[in-house]
Design a protein around this motif. Structure first.
Motif: not given
Length: 898
Positions: A752-754, A756-757, A818, A820, A832-833, A845
């Protein structure tokens, strides 16, 4: 009289012959003159036949026709012309032309021509193709000219079959990633085109592109190159100051070597910089190499070597070597510092079909512990927040003997980036012999306790190294290596008891070889205990016995077919096992801890070995485990379905504990309870665990041999507990589309992108949202806002409770999220925070925005606070051939050198 009568016949004969040849034009091959005619023999008028032979004796004739010595003329056309049209084919003898109208097609050798109207001039060996008007007056059926793999779509075209030259008006063609449109195109031969008033772009719509390059002079060699004169870039039909006096674009289906243009940047910490410049080497069809470098005006620099390789049905992989020399401040200042960091990544996989009996794989990620925190060319929150690096390189071989033998060699690496401790095995040798059933019958059937007796042989050898970042690959690292071997022979059997119980028993023999042991003693000169290494072979041997019995119990609670919950099914799998290991105190020695000689303590010389130490105390344990699952049979909401639906209530509910028979106190171990389930169509995963201790503790927090309930407490004392909840859902789930989210692992191993990317500064053309460049071409550009916004969300909640010493405290309580969504068909936003309820603060974040500009991509990402605070803006062309046309501006996070 004879002459006058033959003239009309000659004239008519000419036209008859001409029309006959012409009407068969394209379907036959014409020749100037035939070859030598066939001769035939005819019998003479006077023939005699004898009664005896009945044979005819013809008179001999002499052929007086001479052989034609004229050379064979070359045909007008070297191949057949095939043609067709939907409305009509018109023949004009005077103009020597054939006109094909409406969906006209002409085929000649490797040339295909389709158009609304086609005119063939067989006198000039030329063909003309153009558009036609429909009933509304709109031009339709534009010509499509194809020669080999090269396709041109002009407004009109004139082509000569003999010279292969062509003149094209408003041609449109695809060359690699380029789409080219030119006012006038001249086809010189099969491989060279000259264009005037041309524009080329990577936009999908060549008629109304969002951007293009315009030039008046172009030379194009299809499939090889495009050379242009003065070129100007136009965006939204507005000329820009971006221009080139000339340009060369290679066009090829295979990779070509070339220069990689660097990106300019500046920072307050290290000054101006040129990043990601270098050279790309297209070494072969199987592997390549990119050499990239960075330079900063304060003296910092970096190098990267990136290579990918693959061979179909054999193997594939990639290698990435990165090194950076970082300088902070200036020499002479108190905050001046230098650091060198590096990272090595290698991934290799072998196709199992190439050799099923051997396998080789590699997954390497090692380097400086501070690389992802200090690198100037990586912003990877997932790798930065992850405090471990691991690697593994392995080769295994299977020998199809009887019994089967397996051998493997593995080199592994584990690195803690916080403590900078490194543990490696160089290498690990493993060998095993498949199970042998010495008492089984020849037919292979194994019944009963005797026939099921089986044994194995396992060998494991390790050369283990424990070191730190500062000593990595230095001589001391190898001097501290520990070598050892472990041999194990398990002898086991299994059988049935009373039809419903499964029982198993095993005896395990274990032998450990060591090549380095210790001798512990008290040093009077140093006034402390010291361990002296003893080089040489040594070994210890242990054995143990275990047995167990288990069964499966099914229970169903019925509530009626008319109830919403019709039934609940409970499956229990209890198991009781017994294990015995004797004391191996013979491998223990004593030492004087203070030099007084009054106190003696035990130790074993095998401490610190690769495979543990022999047990000093006898172990005599009985273990209890109980595994549970709960299912429900419910009435389906869909009234058309007659069968009830099965749902899982609890995937597992496990309980375990043990009892030490030989212990003089605290015989019961704490009970461990764990479980998990999935809710909301398996989108939410819930896992929980708790530890329950039946014994009380004293004021010092130590366990005492008193039941907790007898000490004024409950039956069990909960010493720890934790629960995690993960929930992933999206708008597709609401629509009934349960397609699995196949987003790649973009953040240090997370799916996942918890966190961030990742922002890889060497290639910013890729989307932050992990999507391909393929777009839905069926969507309308006029659709500004979608009524149903596509979105996805990932939630992760974790809570931890601790009560080891009656503190009754929640030590961890955090929520991460997260999200989108697509605000419009072209705008995407994400965040994402999280929040830590124990520390009362916001966790890492990241805000991200992206705009799809068709052939371009624009994105902005921002980490507003924290030690990794940064922002970045990028706009550039997606196409790889024009990847250097971009603007990339960002502020790098402050990298604190250690």
């Amino acid at each position: 009289m004879y002459k006058n009568s033959i003239k009309p016949l000659q004239r008519n004969l000419f036209y008859i012959v001409f029309l006959t040849i012409f009407l068969t034009f394209g379907n036959t091959i014409t020749h100037a003159q035939d070859g030598k005619p066939k001769t035939e023999s005819f019998p003479a008028k006077n023939q005699t036949t004898t009664p005896e032979t009945k044979e005819e004796k013809p008179l001999t004739e002499v052929d007086t026709i001479k052989i034609d010595t004229l050379k064979k003329k070359k045909p007008l056309l070297e191949s057949k012309i095939k043609r067709k049209a939907e409305d009509y084919e018109k023949l004009d003898q005077k103009k020597k032309q054939i006109t094909l109208y409406n969906k006209a097609e002409v085929y000649y050798e490797d040339i295909e021509l389709k158009s609304g109207i086609i005119v063939i001039d067989y006198q000039k060996n030329e063909v003309y193709a153009g558009r036609i008007k429909d009933s509304t007056g709109k031009y339709t059926q534009l010509p499509v000219f194809k020669q080999g793999s090269n396709v041109i779509e002009p407004d009109s075209i004139r082509f000569n079959f003999k010279t292969k030259k062509a003149l094209v008006w408003n041609s449109r063609t695809d060359q690699g990633e380029f789409k080219v449109k030119a006012a006038i195109t001249k086809k010189e031969n099969d491989s060279v085109y000259f264009m005037k008033g041309a524009r080329f772009t990577t936009s999908e719509d060549v008629e109304n592109p969002e951007y293009y390059f315009i030039t008046d002079r172009v030379k194009m060699v299809p499939g090889k190159k495009v050379v242009v004169g003065f070129t100007n870039m136009v965006i939204a039909d507005v000329p820009t100051p971006i221009a080139l006096p000339f340009a060369f674009f290679p066009i090829t289906e295979t990779s070509k070597s070339g220069i990689i243009i660097p990106t300019y940047n500046d920072s307050a910490l290290r000054g101006f910089s040129l990043q990601n410049g270098g050279y790309y080497f297209a070494l072969s069809d199987y592997y390549d190499l990119a050499v990239l470098g960075d330079y900063y005006t304060n003296g910092s620099y970096g190098f990267r070597f990136q290579s990918s390789y693959a061979k179909k049905y054999r193997f594939n992989g990639n290698l990435n070597l990165r090194f950076e020399n970082l300088v902070t401040s200036e020499r002479g200042y108190p905050d001046y510092s230098k650091a060198r960091i590096y990272n090595i990544q290698w991934s290799h996989s072998k196709d199992g079909k190439s050799n099923p009996n051997s396998r080789f794989s590699a997954s390497v990620n090692l380097g400086s512990s501070t690389y992802f925190r200090q690198s100037l060319n990586q912003i990877n929150a997932g790798s930065e927040l992850n405090n471990t690096l691991s690697s593994s390189i392995s080769y295994s071989k299977t020998f199809n003997s009887v019994p089967q033998v397996n051998i493997s060699l593995t080199a592994s690496h584990q690195q803690n980036t916080n403590t900078e401790a490194i543990s490696m095995t160089l290498p690990t040798l493993q060998a095993s012999v498949d199970r042998i059933f010495p008492f089984a019958k020849g037919d292979g059937l194994k019944k009963g306790i005797i026939q099921n007796i089986n044994l194995q042989y396992n060998l494991r050898g390790e050369n283990r190294i424990s070191t730190f970042d500062s000593l990595f690959f230095k001589p001391q690292m190898f001097r501290d290596a520990k070598l050892g071997f472990q041999h194990s022979i398990p002898l086991s059997t299994n059988f049935k008891l009373f039809k419903h119980f499964s029982a198993s028993s095993s005896i395990n023999y274990n032998e450990v070889w060591a090549f380095k042991t210790i001798r512990r003693s008290y040093s009077d000169s140093q006034n402390k205990i010291i361990d002296t290494e003893v080089q040489g072979f040594d070994a210890f041997r242990t054995y143990s016995f275990s047995t167990g019995i288990g069964t499966t119990i099914y229970g169903t609670f019925n509530f009626g077919d008319k109830k919403r919950i019709q039934a609940i099914r409970h499956v229990m799998r209890p198991n009781i096992s017994y294990g015995y290991t004797p004391s191996f105190s013979k491998y223990y020695d004593t030492y004087d801890p203070d030099g007084s000689g009054t106190i003696r303590k035990d130790y074993t010389r095998f401490e610190g070995g690769n495979f543990g130490v022999p047990g000093r105390n006898m172990s005599n344990n009985v273990s209890f485990t109980l595994n549970n699952t709960f299912e429900a049979k419910v009435t389906d909401r869909d009234s058309t379905k007659t069968e009830p639906k099965k749902i899982m209530l609890l995937n597992n509910l496990n309980m375990s504990t043990s009892y030490d028979i030989t212990a003089d106190s605290l015989r019961w171990s704490p009970m461990r309870i764990s479980g998990g389930t999935q809710l909301f169509q398996q989108k939410m995963n819930v896992n929980f665990a708790a530890t329950l201790d039946p014994y009380a503790i004293n004021n010092s927090g130590q366990r005492i041999n008193t039941w907790n309930i007898d000490n004024g407490g409950s039956l069990f004392r909960m010493t720890s507990a934790n629960m995690t909840v993960n929930y992933s859902f999206s708008s597709k789930d609401m629509d009934g589309n349960n397609e699995e989210n196949t987003a790649g692992k973009r953040n240090g191993g997370r799916e996942d992108d918890l966190f961030g990317t990742n922002a890889d500064l060497s290639d910013r053309r890729k989307s932050q949202f992990g999507e391909d460049d393929e777009k839905d071409t069926t969507s309308k550009d006029s659709e500004f806002f979608k009524y149903e916004l596509p979105w996805d969300m990932n939630l992760a909640y974790s809570i931890t409770y601790s009560n080891n010493n009656r503190e009754k405290r929640i030590t961890g309580n955090s929520l991460m999220v997260s999200m989108n969504t697509d605000l419009t068909p072209k705008w995407k936003i994400g965040v994402s925070t999280g929040y830590d309820f124990v520390q009362n603060g916001v966790t890492y974040t990241q805000l991200r925005f992206e705009r799809d500009l068709l052939s371009w991509r624009m994105d902005f990402n921002w980490v507003p606070f924290g030690t990794n605070a940064n922002w970045g803006f990028f706009i550039g062309i997606k196409s790889g051939v024009l990847s250097d046309i971009k603007w990339d501006k960002r502020s790098l996070p402050d990298r604190a050198l250690r």
